[in-house]
Design a protein around this motif. Structure first.
Motif, PDB file in Angstrom:
ATOM      1  N   ALA A  27       1.146  -1.270  -0.254  1.00 61.07           N
ATOM      2  CA  ALA A  27       0.177  -0.077   0.068  1.00 61.07           C
ATOM      3  C   ALA A  27       0.663   0.977   0.004  1.00 61.07           C
ATOM      4  N   SER A  28       1.799   1.101   0.654  1.00 63.70           N
ATOM      5  CA  SER A  28       2.865   2.231   0.305  1.00 63.70           C
ATOM      6  C   SER A  28       2.726   2.829  -0.725  1.00 63.70           C
ATOM      7  N   LYS A  29       3.784   2.158  -1.436  1.00 65.03           N
ATOM      8  CA  LYS A  29       3.511   2.278  -2.653  1.00 65.03           C
ATOM      9  C   LYS A  29       2.868   2.661  -3.354  1.00 65.03           C
ATOM     10  N   VAL A  30       1.858   2.024  -3.680  1.00 61.05           N
ATOM     11  CA  VAL A  30       0.936   2.702  -4.532  1.00 61.05           C
ATOM     12  C   VAL A  30       0.429   4.168  -3.623  1.00 61.05           C
ATOM     13  N   ASN A  31       0.233   4.371  -2.329  1.00 59.20           N
ATOM     14  CA  ASN A  31       0.582   5.442  -1.770  1.00 59.20           C
ATOM     15  C   ASN A  31       1.071   6.755  -3.033  1.00 59.20           C
ATOM     16  N   GLN A  32       2.588   6.218  -3.286  1.00 61.68           N
ATOM     17  CA  GLN A  32       3.420   7.137  -3.110  1.00 61.68           C
ATOM     18  C   GLN A  32       3.149   7.512  -4.701  1.00 61.68           C
ATOM     19  N   VAL A  33       3.014   6.330  -5.314  1.00 58.72           N
ATOM     20  CA  VAL A  33       2.324   6.916  -6.880  1.00 58.72           C
ATOM     21  C   VAL A  33       0.771   7.966  -6.685  1.00 58.72           C
ATOM     22  N   ALA A  34       0.161   7.047  -6.558  1.00 60.44           N
ATOM     23  CA  ALA A  34      -1.239   8.015  -5.643  1.00 60.44           C
ATOM     24  C   ALA A  34      -0.986   9.837  -5.466  1.00 60.44           C
ATOM     25  N   ARG A  35       0.036   9.527  -4.738  1.00 59.76           N
ATOM     26  CA  ARG A  35       0.165  11.095  -4.818  1.00 59.76           C
ATOM     27  C   ARG A  35       0.988  12.053  -5.454  1.00 59.76           C
ATOM     28  N   HIS A  36       1.548  10.993  -6.291  1.00 63.33           N
ATOM     29  CA  HIS A  36       2.369  12.201  -7.497  1.00 63.33           C
ATOM     30  C   HIS A  36       1.387  12.248  -8.222  1.00 63.33           C
ATOM     31  N   VAL A  37       0.258  11.216  -8.295  1.00 68.31           N
ATOM     32  CA  VAL A  37      -0.129  11.775  -9.549  1.00 68.31           C
ATOM     33  C   VAL A  37      -1.667  12.597  -9.364  1.00 68.31           C
ATOM     34  N   ALA A  38      -1.645  13.002  -8.318  1.00 66.60           N
ATOM     35  CA  ALA A  38      -2.901  13.995  -7.956  1.00 66.60           C
ATOM     36  C   ALA A  38      -2.687  15.189  -7.405  1.00 66.60           C
ATOM     37  N   ALA A  39      -1.100  15.210  -7.572  1.00 62.66           N
ATOM     38  CA  ALA A  39       0.033  16.195  -7.217  1.00 62.66           C
ATOM     39  C   ALA A  39       0.151  17.343  -9.068  1.00 62.66           C
ATOM     40  N   ILE A  40      -0.201  15.859  -9.689  1.00 57.26           N
ATOM     41  CA  ILE A  40      -0.172  16.385 -11.045  1.00 57.26           C
ATOM     42  C   ILE A  40      -1.367  17.339 -11.483  1.00 57.26           C
ATOM     43  N   VAL A  41      -2.383  16.522 -11.180  1.00 60.72           N
ATOM     44  CA  VAL A  41      -3.813  16.759 -11.568  1.00 60.72           C
ATOM     45  C   VAL A  41      -3.878  18.460 -10.725  1.00 60.72           C
ATOM     46  N   ARG A  42      -3.860  18.406  -8.954  1.00 63.21           N
ATOM     47  CA  ARG A  42      -3.993  19.798  -8.303  1.00 63.21           C
ATOM     48  C   ARG A  42      -3.191  20.468  -9.440  1.00 63.21           C
ATOM     49  N   GLU A  43      -2.209  21.073 -10.059  1.00 60.03           N
ATOM     50  CA  GLU A  43      -1.016  21.870 -10.410  1.00 60.03           C
ATOM     51  C   GLU A  43      -1.313  22.007 -11.899  1.00 60.03           C
ATOM     52  N   ASN A  44      -2.014  21.335 -12.553  1.00 67.20           N
ATOM     53  CA  ASN A  44      -2.766  21.514 -13.867  1.00 67.20           C
ATOM     54  C   ASN A  44      -3.707  21.617 -14.044  1.00 67.20           C
ATOM     55  N   ASP A  45      -4.403  21.833 -12.696  1.00 69.58           N
ATOM     56  CA  ASP A  45      -5.758  22.088 -12.668  1.00 69.58           C
ATOM     57  C   ASP A  45      -6.964  20.852 -13.521  1.00 69.58           C
ATOM     58  N   LEU A  46      -6.441  20.330 -13.692  1.00 70.37           N
ATOM     59  CA  LEU A  46      -6.879  19.211 -14.179  1.00 70.37           C
ATOM     60  C   LEU A  46      -8.575  17.956 -13.665  1.00 70.37           C
ATOM     61  N   PRO A  47      -9.341  17.329 -15.072  1.00 72.91           N
ATOM     62  CA  PRO A  47     -10.686  16.997 -14.208  1.00 72.91           C
ATOM     63  C   PRO A  47     -10.122  15.191 -13.410  1.00 72.91           C
ATOM     64  N   GLU A  48     -10.913  15.194 -13.062  1.00 72.46           N
ATOM     65  CA  GLU A  48     -10.209  14.084 -11.981  1.00 72.46           C
ATOM     66  C   GLU A  48      -9.871  12.705 -12.842  1.00 72.46           C
ATOM     67  N   LYS A  49      -8.759  11.719 -12.649  1.00 71.11           N
ATOM     68  CA  LYS A  49      -8.140  10.928 -12.631  1.00 71.11           C
ATOM     69  C   LYS A  49      -8.767   9.498 -12.505  1.00 71.11           C
ATOM     70  N   LEU A  50      -9.207   8.861 -13.232  1.00 74.71           N
ATOM     71  CA  LEU A  50      -9.134   7.362 -12.832  1.00 74.71           C
ATOM     72  C   LEU A  50      -7.667   6.676 -12.271  1.00 74.71           C
ATOM     73  N   PHE A  51      -7.873   6.027 -11.890  1.00 71.31           N
ATOM     74  CA  PHE A  51      -6.692   5.690 -11.076  1.00 71.31           C
ATOM     75  C   PHE A  51      -7.066   4.655 -10.949  1.00 71.31           C
ATOM     76  N   VAL A  52      -6.564   3.355 -10.868  1.00 70.51           N
ATOM     77  CA  VAL A  52      -6.617   1.263 -10.860  1.00 70.51           C
ATOM     78  C   VAL A  52      -5.924   1.185 -10.324  1.00 70.51           C
ATOM     79  N   VAL A  53      -6.403  -0.397  -9.571  1.00 71.86           N
ATOM     80  CA  VAL A  53      -5.099  -1.068  -9.123  1.00 71.86           C
ATOM     81  C   VAL A  53      -5.858  -2.851  -9.247  1.00 71.86           C
ATOM     82  N   HIS A  54      -4.881  -3.021  -9.835  1.00 69.48           N
ATOM     83  CA  HIS A  54      -5.520  -5.075 -10.482  1.00 69.48           C
ATOM     84  C   HIS A  54      -5.371  -5.824  -8.945  1.00 69.48           C
TER      85      HIS A  54
END
Length: 317
Positions: A209-236
């Protein structure tokens, strides 16, 4: 998951490994990047907004800025190098989109329309180590760009799937940053193919989970910094231990964090697995994966929608 007599998991993994071997051979011939990318940029040619007028926030392909619960996402999964890798790789991208739209139509409801998605293998786990020893092959930018263009013609999402082999999920995500800055590109993590210390396909991989969280926070920062709409973030996921510490996975603002119940089988086993993973005390958006070739008695859309809770995401391989 228990698998039907029709095809054992061993046979399935051997078939996938054969496809991965073919991809590695094609990569060597075509020069597909196994290490760094080719340096080309994403499809970011947009006209500058008039500085005197505040630009309208960019929206999702079919309107709005939130994926769930406004839409139900129906996706095809795969890669163009081999049809064995999934439905998305059969035919041209536009042909795959037409089949996807036909498959998705029964899922559309007046109160909840469908948002199609192309889940493209951006990192493909490989049975050969490659020049960098990381047992994964990266798609070239030209392939990602072609599928993004097809997704945009259909007003669909592109979801980049990472099968990292021995590579790090966060490092592979950073390699895709230029695409993730686009408003219609999401991300999927495929822990089955994260196998440090073993050849992909010979063992079932996992992620913390800690690795998933690193990735999630990284992608969420891209969304925030670029004022993007919600992104789909999937874990199989198709085994209980595939996401170690699953309850600790974060759900940052800007991400529709979705746990996708993976694995083929007959209907009773697939439904039981879905119930197990959606009633485990965690609260995420829910996904369900179907296999055209490996499932015994492919479930029809009306049966999929009777699952409790009904899935927000349906993926066809």
């Amino acid at each position: 998951m228990s698998h039907p007599p029709r095809q054992s998991s061993v046979v399935y993994r051997r078939r996938r490994l054969a496809a991965l071997g073919l991809l590695a051979a094609l990569s060597a011939v075509a020069g597909i990047a196994v290490g760094a990318g080719d340096g080309s940029r994403g499809d970011t040619n947009r006209s500058s907004a008039d500085s005197r007028v505040a630009p309208k926030p960019v929206e999702l392909p079919r309107g709005g800025r939130r994926i769930f619960p406004e839409f139900r996402v129906v996706a095809f999964y795969g890669a163009p190098q081999s049809r064995e890798l999934g439905a998305l790789g059969i035919g041209t991208p536009d042909q795959a989109v037409r089949r996807l739209e036909a498959q998705a139509k029964p899922y559309a409801k007046r109160t909840r329309p469908v948002l199609p998605a192309l889940e493209l293998l951006a990192d493909v786990a490989n049975r050969d180590p490659g020049r960098d020893g990381l047992y994964r092959t990266r798609q070239p930018s030209s392939v990602i760009r072609r599928y993004l263009a097809a997704a945009r013609r259909a007003k669909a999402l592109l979801v980049l799937d990472i099968q990292p082999g021995h590579a790090d999920f966060l490092a592979e995500t950073r390699h895709l940053d230029r695409w993730l800055r686009e408003p219609d590109v999401g991300l999927a993590l495929d822990p089955e193919w994260h196998t440090p210390g073993a050849v992909p396909g010979t063992v079932i991989g996992s992620v913390r989970a800690s690795k998933v969280n690193q990735v999630a926070r990284h992608v969420a920062a891209i969304v925030r910094e670029n004022d993007l709409p919600e992104k789909l973030f999937v874990v199989h996921q198709f085994t209980p231990n595939m996401i170690a510490g699953k309850a600790g996975v974060v759900q940052p603002p800007g991400l529709a964090v979705t746990m996708n119940v993976d694995g083929f089988g007959d209907r009773p086993n697939k439904v039981a697995k879905y119930r197990e993973f959606t009633h485990d005390g965690t609260r995420f958006h829910r996904g369900y994966k179907l296999f055209y070739e490996e499932d015994t008695g492919l479930m029809r859309p009306r049966s999929v929608l009777t699952l409790q809770p009904p899935p927000d995401l349906i993926v066809y391989e």
